[in-house]
Write a protein that holds these residues in place. Sequence first.
Motif, mmCIF file in Angstrom:
data_model
loop_
_atom_site.group_PDB
_atom_site.id
_atom_site.type_symbol
_atom_site.label_atom_id
_atom_site.label_comp_id
_atom_site.label_asym_id
_atom_site.label_seq_id
_atom_site.Cartn_x
_atom_site.Cartn_y
_atom_site.Cartn_z
ATOM 1 N N TYR A 457 0.847 -1.184 0.000
ATOM 2 C CA TYR A 457 0.000 0.000 0.000
ATOM 3 C C TYR A 457 0.882 1.233 0.000
ATOM 4 O O TYR A 457 1.996 1.218 0.512
ATOM 5 C CB TYR A 457 -0.986 0.014 1.176
ATOM 6 N N ARG A 458 0.372 2.272 -0.632
ATOM 7 C CA ARG A 458 1.121 3.503 -0.704
ATOM 8 C C ARG A 458 0.167 4.688 -0.777
ATOM 9 O O ARG A 458 -0.989 4.554 -1.223
ATOM 10 C CB ARG A 458 2.098 3.511 -1.878
ATOM 11 N N ALA A 459 0.657 5.839 -0.335
ATOM 12 C CA ALA A 459 -0.088 7.091 -0.391
ATOM 13 C C ALA A 459 0.816 8.146 -0.998
ATOM 14 O O ALA A 459 1.953 8.337 -0.548
ATOM 15 C CB ALA A 459 -0.542 7.519 1.002
ATOM 16 N N ASP A 460 0.319 8.827 -2.037
ATOM 17 C CA ASP A 460 1.075 9.869 -2.724
ATOM 18 C C ASP A 460 0.264 11.157 -2.715
ATOM 19 O O ASP A 460 -0.946 11.151 -2.985
ATOM 20 C CB ASP A 460 1.373 9.460 -4.168
ATOM 21 N N PHE A 461 0.954 12.270 -2.432
ATOM 22 C CA PHE A 461 0.287 13.562 -2.319
ATOM 23 C C PHE A 461 1.027 14.601 -3.156
ATOM 24 O O PHE A 461 2.254 14.528 -3.314
ATOM 25 C CB PHE A 461 0.247 14.035 -0.862
ATOM 26 N N GLU A 462 0.269 15.575 -3.672
ATOM 27 C CA GLU A 462 0.825 16.721 -4.380
ATOM 28 C C GLU A 462 0.214 17.999 -3.813
ATOM 29 O O GLU A 462 -1.002 18.087 -3.643
ATOM 30 C CB GLU A 462 0.536 16.640 -5.881
ATOM 31 N N TRP A 463 1.086 18.998 -3.583
ATOM 32 C CA TRP A 463 0.632 20.268 -2.993
ATOM 33 C C TRP A 463 1.362 21.399 -3.719
ATOM 34 O O TRP A 463 2.590 21.510 -3.667
ATOM 35 C CB TRP A 463 0.938 20.277 -1.498
ATOM 36 N N THR A 464 0.607 22.232 -4.413
ATOM 37 C CA THR A 464 1.181 23.355 -5.148
ATOM 38 C C THR A 464 1.181 24.597 -4.276
ATOM 39 O O THR A 464 0.125 25.018 -3.780
ATOM 40 C CB THR A 464 0.393 23.620 -6.435
ATOM 41 N N LEU A 465 2.371 25.192 -4.107
ATOM 42 C CA LEU A 465 2.532 26.406 -3.314
ATOM 43 C C LEU A 465 3.313 27.413 -4.154
ATOM 44 O O LEU A 465 4.554 27.405 -4.177
ATOM 45 C CB LEU A 465 3.276 26.115 -2.011
ATOM 46 N N GLY A 466 2.584 28.235 -4.896
ATOM 47 C CA GLY A 466 3.248 29.219 -5.751
ATOM 48 C C GLY A 466 4.102 28.538 -6.802
ATOM 49 O O GLY A 466 3.608 27.744 -7.597
ATOM 50 N N ASN A 467 5.396 28.847 -6.818
ATOM 51 C CA ASN A 467 6.312 28.252 -7.776
ATOM 52 C C ASN A 467 6.888 26.922 -7.299
ATOM 53 O O ASN A 467 7.817 26.394 -7.905
ATOM 54 C CB ASN A 467 7.471 29.215 -8.082
ATOM 55 N N HIS A 468 6.365 26.408 -6.212
ATOM 56 C CA HIS A 468 6.840 25.134 -5.676
ATOM 57 C C HIS A 468 5.747 24.078 -5.815
ATOM 58 O O HIS A 468 4.576 24.327 -5.511
ATOM 59 C CB HIS A 468 7.204 25.266 -4.191
ATOM 60 N N LEU A 469 6.146 22.916 -6.275
ATOM 61 C CA LEU A 469 5.274 21.749 -6.261
ATOM 62 C C LEU A 469 5.880 20.746 -5.287
ATOM 63 O O LEU A 469 6.960 20.202 -5.530
ATOM 64 C CB LEU A 469 5.168 21.115 -7.645
ATOM 65 N N LEU A 470 5.195 20.524 -4.180
ATOM 66 C CA LEU A 470 5.659 19.568 -3.177
ATOM 67 C C LEU A 470 4.987 18.228 -3.430
ATOM 68 O O LEU A 470 3.755 18.158 -3.556
ATOM 69 C CB LEU A 470 5.338 20.067 -1.761
ATOM 70 N N ARG A 471 5.780 17.189 -3.489
ATOM 71 C CA ARG A 471 5.270 15.823 -3.641
ATOM 72 C C ARG A 471 5.825 15.004 -2.487
ATOM 73 O O ARG A 471 7.027 15.029 -2.218
ATOM 74 C CB ARG A 471 5.697 15.236 -4.979
ATOM 75 N N PHE A 472 4.972 14.265 -1.816
ATOM 76 C CA PHE A 472 5.432 13.459 -0.688
ATOM 77 C C PHE A 472 4.533 12.232 -0.570
ATOM 78 O O PHE A 472 3.412 12.192 -1.105
ATOM 79 C CB PHE A 472 5.422 14.272 0.614
ATOM 80 N N GLY A 473 5.055 11.212 0.125
ATOM 81 C CA GLY A 473 4.257 10.004 0.234
ATOM 82 C C GLY A 473 4.905 8.943 1.084
ATOM 83 O O GLY A 473 6.017 9.109 1.615
ATOM 84 N N TYR A 474 4.182 7.831 1.208
ATOM 85 C CA TYR A 474 4.603 6.684 2.009
ATOM 86 C C TYR A 474 4.385 5.433 1.167
ATOM 87 O O TYR A 474 3.357 5.276 0.504
ATOM 88 C CB TYR A 474 3.793 6.602 3.295
#
Length: 1011
Positions: A457-474
């Motif tokens: 199992y895995r969880a992937d997330f994307e969060w856009t903050l202005g000129n930054h795209l944060l991607r994180f997960g487990y």
Amino acid sequence: MSSSRYFRRTVLCAALGLGLSSLAMTPARAGNTDGAVVGRTQAAATLTITSPSTGLTRTIVADSHGNYRFPFLPVGRYVLTASSAGHALGEPQNVTVSLGNTTTVDVGIKTAATELAAVNVVSSTLPIIDVTSTESATNISHAQLQRLPVEQNVASVAMLAPGVVKGNAGIGGISFGGSSIAENAFYVNGLNVTDFYNRNGFSEAPFDFYQEFQVKTGGYSVEFGRTTGGVVNAVARTGTNEFKFGTTITMEPGNWHSVALNRYDADGNRYITSSRDRQSLIKTNVWASGPIVKDKLFFFAMYEQRGNSPRNTDDLGEIMNEHNGDNGFWGATVDWNITDRNTLSLMAFSDKDHDVDSVYGYDYATDTEGARTNVVNNRTGGRNWALTWSSYLTNDFSMKLMYGKNQRQSNTESQLDEQCNVVAATSAVLNQYPPGAALGCTNSSTVYARTDKRTQYRADFEWTLGNHLLRFGYDHEKDVSDYARHYAGPGGYYYNVYATTPGSTIDNGGVVPPGYNAYVRARQYVIAGTFPTINSAVYLEDNWSITPNLVLNAGIRNDSFDNEAANGQSYIKIDKQIAPRLGFSWDVKGDATMKIFGNLGRYYLPVANVINIKQAGGLLDRRTYYGFDGWETQTLNGVSYVVPRLGPQIGNVDESQGNGTVGDLRSEVDRHMDPVYQDEAILGFQQLLSAKWSWGVRGIYRRMHNAIDDMEISATPQCGGNGYVGWVMANPGKNVTVWGDTNCDGTPDGWVTINTAKYGWAMYDSAGNYLGQRGWKKPKRTYGAFEFQLDRAWDEKWSLNASYTIAWNRGNAEGPVNSDTDFDDTGRTENWDNPYVNLSNGFLPNDRRHQLKVRGTYALAKHWQVGANLELNSGGPITSYGVGNPYDATNYHSYFICVDKCGSIPGQFDADGNPVQYPSEDRVYHEVKRGNYGRLPWTYTVDANITYLRPFDGGTLRVKLTAFNLFNQQRTVQVDQDLQTSISNSTNSTFLQPFIFQPPRYVQLAVALDF
């Protein structure tokens, strides 16, 4: 902007339906099962993207700078619109989303692209340069594969990418960038389907099940791990609002296969018999797809019936094996558009396979079969499924959750397994007691059954903050092997018969009774149990648009793994495997026609489950000794054979090598073991030459650090040869800490640290006198290469892709397998058994100095296409292997050749009449280097096809005739590299004799009807 540059950009945008931003390069990353669309529009504009085929619709609002992003989009074609205050911004844009890539589209703002958007170019004509990506990847679609002559397996698709070579023919597999075959990862719809027992294979579906492949050869994102080789990422086909169905029949009749050549030695003796081998295959594939609920719920389903009946002789032409496989594959996907912000997808397939091998006696001269002597059943494969939830939580924050299971079985059983014990005897016994028939009736010593089950199992997330795209997960996996192994025959006994004299003391301390000149060792060897491994990782990545044309990608991944023994105790546990990765992409001209990119990254490799099983498996090694009362004749399937008749038991039962329980693991594993990892650096360049042509070049450097393998620690700095520890899983050439003897009294009583770069292996003379100790060399492996690519995209007329790679793969360790000696027990190689095995540095088995790949398609006429695929490789290195070393006469591959005073002393015999051997300290050895006997020959393969296409009312007929290895090249790809097979100065009579060759030409006909 010059008119030529202006036009070039316009053509690019119009053809792809892309408006490439002239103001800001939006950070762009795509997931492992889908793609993304990003770009610019007016501030706070509303954007809607819709799939015409499924009705999937997503709506978001651009930020205050006009930036927008649609992540987690299923692969396919879309229409993108934008509006502001109720008014449309520009014309609707046609957008193609490909696997693992990001498409950049500007909407409703005035750019060079939008001003001349009326230029009409066919959408499939352009090579794509993703100026936001720092990866090295090759995308190959189902449509492309239909046009090309590619064998119908995933490995052949991966081989289309530059820098990928076939592994040693003896154990198969593919090598990415100098890594061994046991270091790759394979995914289907995000589910890891890599073999975790040995890491030498993967679960696989037929070609028609896949929609697109992405072959990652370097620089991949932190969401991917547990590999120091390459990644093959695939996504399955899905249904749409239009009901479709079809069938494909694939035929490879036996008489469409060219005859394999027999091989003869210098004296004219046939040593490989191949000319009577035959292969026949027919596959019937049926599929259907469509809506269950229009715009909401869709299905794709496939069934393939496979009939496979190869036959082949053994090398001597005395045994014929006739195989019969009649197996069905099924696969399906179900996709549910719950809302415009939430989707649920299910993928499932079964690749179970059952092969029945009937074994017959065979007379080559008359081409006749005798009686059937055995039936072997081989069962592989299993069921696989993955359930994925994708959700737009807000405009800027998205989530994807996946849960799935991957199953693989590997079971081999035969008629003889139950009825036949393995029997062996020394030459002295055979001279004294000739058997009169064959010893036993099987050569198969091992009976095993294994089922590997992965729960992921895995969880992937994307969060856009202005000129930054944060991607994180487990990312979490539990990999469980259910394993059982024992010897064949009643009771699971392996019988060895040895010559002796009455009154002699044998291995277990028993005394041979009067009247017995031979004894029998009846050995049981059993490993069984359940062996889990827990792999988990967290990752974080920031994609930052530093300037309008420059993207910086910075990520970090933290991996851990825990391989457990049969009793549930941690056997090898390593955490905090910190993998930083840093990349950049520079859109040089700001018009997406030229980019410079690069990355630095670290990648970790987990320990395969075979290590838990064979090193910590609760081994039962029971040896019982008996007097030898002669041979007993038995008969099976009309064949007579003999087994030893057991006399009185001699001494006690010996279980000192394993009593069925897990031992003290503190003495078997380095307490502070470091993981295996590889560092990689890539610098590349890509340029769009015209609306159809592009080219690129990249330089790659890889360096492997550490090895985890078994070492025999037979001495310690404190106690010398009296500090014997045993076989230990550790990092060769580094400090090893184990539970051992601290006061030299023969009893383990504390932690002992050995610097294995200097100490750890005891050296003795022939009289058993301790001479000191020696340490191990550290493992080394480097890979340096330059890759050049030229691409001409398909425009309904012709296409071309060419790549040339020049590479250097050096070191003293190929990786966790030894392909040049056909040893594929991952992490248990001979390389580090003692310090004298692996001293040589040089070019490694997967080193191919030159590699040229060319593929393409040409439309001869409206209904006719021809395709070709060329692969040209220089040969790998040839090394002359000896056995033993100046302080050890054990028969294993080594880089020492005995050149004087080897073997027995002429004219000297002991009291029993056996030849007297030279003392080990008198033997003279010559150390050899890797590749000291030159190179294997160059090989080339040309595959070609001709395709007839005929659309008709409601469907399409496709008839494809393909010739693989068109020119029937059967060149040598492997030779015998054993210069010596025993401690002697004589050369092995088969040294440098070729024994593996290119497979002969065969022709395949595929007839497909799609409605």
